[in-house]
Design a protein around this motif. Structure first.
Motif, short mmCIF file in Angstrom:
data_model
loop_
_atom_site.label_atom_id
_atom_site.label_comp_id
_atom_site.label_asym_id
_atom_site.label_seq_id
_atom_site.Cartn_x
_atom_site.Cartn_y
_atom_site.Cartn_z
N ASP A 161 0.86 -1.17 0.00
CA ASP A 161 0.00 0.00 0.00
C ASP A 161 0.90 1.23 0.00
OD1 ASP A 161 -1.61 2.22 0.74
OD2 ASP A 161 -3.09 0.89 1.66
N ASN A 162 1.04 1.87 -1.15
CA ASN A 162 1.97 2.99 -1.30
C ASN A 162 1.60 4.18 -0.43
OD1 ASN A 162 3.85 1.86 -2.99
ND2 ASN A 162 2.78 2.46 -4.86
N ASN A 163 0.31 4.43 -0.23
CA ASN A 163 -0.10 5.56 0.61
C ASN A 163 0.42 5.40 2.03
OD1 ASN A 163 -1.41 6.65 -1.54
ND2 ASN A 163 -3.48 6.46 -0.73
N VAL A 164 0.32 4.19 2.57
CA VAL A 164 0.80 3.93 3.93
C VAL A 164 2.33 3.92 3.96
CG1 VAL A 164 0.81 2.28 5.85
CG2 VAL A 164 -1.27 2.62 4.51
N TYR A 165 2.94 3.21 3.00
CA TYR A 165 4.40 3.08 2.99
C TYR A 165 5.09 4.44 2.84
CZ TYR A 165 9.07 2.12 1.23
OH TYR A 165 10.44 2.14 1.04
N LEU A 166 4.65 5.23 1.88
CA LEU A 166 5.29 6.52 1.63
C LEU A 166 5.01 7.53 2.74
CD1 LEU A 166 4.67 6.84 -2.22
CD2 LEU A 166 6.79 6.24 -1.06
N SER A 167 3.89 7.38 3.43
CA SER A 167 3.58 8.27 4.55
C SER A 167 4.48 8.01 5.75
CB SER A 167 2.11 8.10 4.98
OG SER A 167 1.24 8.52 3.95
N SER A 168 5.00 6.79 5.85
CA SER A 168 5.82 6.42 7.00
C SER A 168 7.31 6.57 6.75
CB SER A 168 5.55 4.96 7.38
OG SER A 168 6.08 4.09 6.38
N ARG A 169 7.69 6.77 5.49
CA ARG A 169 9.10 6.66 5.11
C ARG A 169 10.00 7.72 5.75
NH1 ARG A 169 10.61 6.21 -1.18
NH2 ARG A 169 9.83 8.35 -1.09
N ASN A 170 9.46 8.89 6.07
CA ASN A 170 10.27 9.97 6.66
C ASN A 170 10.45 9.84 8.17
OD1 ASN A 170 10.87 11.28 4.30
ND2 ASN A 170 9.13 12.67 4.41
N LEU A 171 9.80 8.87 8.77
CA LEU A 171 9.84 8.72 10.23
C LEU A 171 10.90 7.68 10.61
CD1 LEU A 171 5.99 8.71 10.87
CD2 LEU A 171 7.56 10.63 11.11
N LYS A 172 11.79 8.07 11.52
CA LYS A 172 12.95 7.23 11.84
C LYS A 172 12.59 5.90 12.51
CE LYS A 172 16.60 10.70 12.25
NZ LYS A 172 17.61 11.32 13.16
N LYS A 173 11.61 5.94 13.41
CA LYS A 173 11.35 4.75 14.23
C LYS A 173 10.23 3.88 13.68
CE LYS A 173 13.13 6.54 18.60
NZ LYS A 173 12.85 6.74 20.03
N THR A 174 9.89 4.05 12.41
CA THR A 174 8.81 3.25 11.85
C THR A 174 9.30 2.48 10.63
OG1 THR A 174 8.04 4.97 10.34
CG2 THR A 174 7.13 4.98 12.55
N LYS A 175 8.72 1.34 10.41
CA LYS A 175 8.99 0.56 9.21
C LYS A 175 7.71 -0.15 8.80
CE LYS A 175 12.27 -2.52 7.01
NZ LYS A 175 13.58 -3.22 7.09
N VAL A 176 7.45 -0.17 7.50
CA VAL A 176 6.25 -0.82 6.97
C VAL A 176 6.69 -1.90 5.98
CG1 VAL A 176 4.13 -0.53 5.64
CG2 VAL A 176 4.85 1.25 7.26
N VAL A 177 6.23 -3.12 6.18
CA VAL A 177 6.54 -4.22 5.27
C VAL A 177 5.26 -5.00 4.98
CG1 VAL A 177 8.92 -4.46 6.10
CG2 VAL A 177 7.10 -5.82 7.16
N THR A 178 5.30 -5.82 3.95
CA THR A 178 4.19 -6.73 3.69
C THR A 178 4.47 -8.06 4.38
OG1 THR A 178 5.23 -7.42 1.60
CG2 THR A 178 3.60 -5.65 1.49
N ALA A 179 3.45 -8.87 4.54
CA ALA A 179 3.59 -10.12 5.29
C ALA A 179 4.64 -11.05 4.67
CB ALA A 179 2.23 -10.84 5.36
N ASP A 180 4.75 -11.04 3.34
CA ASP A 180 5.73 -11.92 2.69
C ASP A 180 7.16 -11.38 2.78
OD1 ASP A 180 5.22 -9.79 1.03
OD2 ASP A 180 5.29 -10.95 -0.83
N GLN A 181 7.33 -10.13 3.24
CA GLN A 181 8.67 -9.54 3.40
C GLN A 181 9.16 -9.63 4.85
OE1 GLN A 181 7.78 -5.54 2.15
NE2 GLN A 181 8.45 -5.90 0.04
N LEU A 182 8.34 -10.11 5.74
CA LEU A 182 8.68 -10.11 7.17
C LEU A 182 9.91 -10.98 7.43
CD1 LEU A 182 7.57 -9.05 9.92
CD2 LEU A 182 6.52 -11.30 10.19
#
Length: 209
Positions: A161-182
């Protein structure tokens, strides 16, 4: 283990989900975790380090002085490792640090890491995480609502989900992955693991074997 399902505002939805024992209820295997994390970190290494050996140094090969009678060392050329600017002895050479691990062991490591998170009550389950636009303040409001703003968080989505991923990318303590990338390293590196009901189902299907 039963967990309450939250919404984007951090409020309880009234629903509950059962964390599958086959994924989140194992006796953790520390050695499997060690090997999987070691492989992950090894795979991040470029291995492009290089120092010049004696035969690669640009310089004269003339013998510096005669062999006998000087009272000093019997030096060969200025490229000797003994001199400043000479070649390096046993210096680093380009190499591949990656190594192979069996699929079953990697699965055991991931399930062990997830089990640690479950035992420590560091798993939050959300019904769905979706943003209408790409804005960092959306993600900031999201982590604030969950009271995890000051902690390292790993959000696992069922699909990209690009909206969620790109919204989090500038924050140091957050990471967003998909279940198959865990992977095991990301799970252990995060203080709080944020799952959606969809990603929870994906993890169960992938790891409960």
């Amino acid at each position: 283990m039963e967990v309450k399902v939250l919404n984007l505002s951090g409020k309880e939805t009234g629903a509950k989900v059962q964390l599958p024992e086959s994924v989140f209820g194992l006796e953790p295997n520390d050695h499997a975790i060690y090997l999987d994390v070691k492989q992950y970190l090894a795979n991040q290494r470029q291995g492009t380090h290089k120092s010049k050996q004696r035969n690669e140094i640009a310089g004269s090969t003339r013998k510096l002085h005669k062999q006998k009678g000087t009272g000093g060392a019997r030096a060969g050329s200025i490229k000797s490792p003994l001199f400043n600017g000479g070649g390096r002895v046993f210096g680093p050479q380009p190499r591949d640090y990656s190594f192979k691990l069996n699929k079953k062991l990697k699965q055991l490591a991931r399930k062990s890491a997830l089990s640690y998170k479950a035992v420590d009550n560091n798993i939050l389950v959300l019904d769905e995480v979706k943003f209408d636009s790409i804005k960092t303040k959306n993600y900031v409001a999201f982590v604030n609502a969950l009271n995890v703003a000051g902690e390292k968080t790993l959000l696992v989505l069922p699909a990209q989900d690009n909206n969620v991923y790109l919204s989090s990318r500038n924050l140091k303590k957050t990471k967003v992955v998909t279940a198959d990338q865990l992977n095991t390293f990301d799970v252990l590196n995060a203080t709080k693991l944020l799952l959606t009901t969809g990603s929870l189902k994906s993890l169960e299907e992938a790891l409960a074997k």
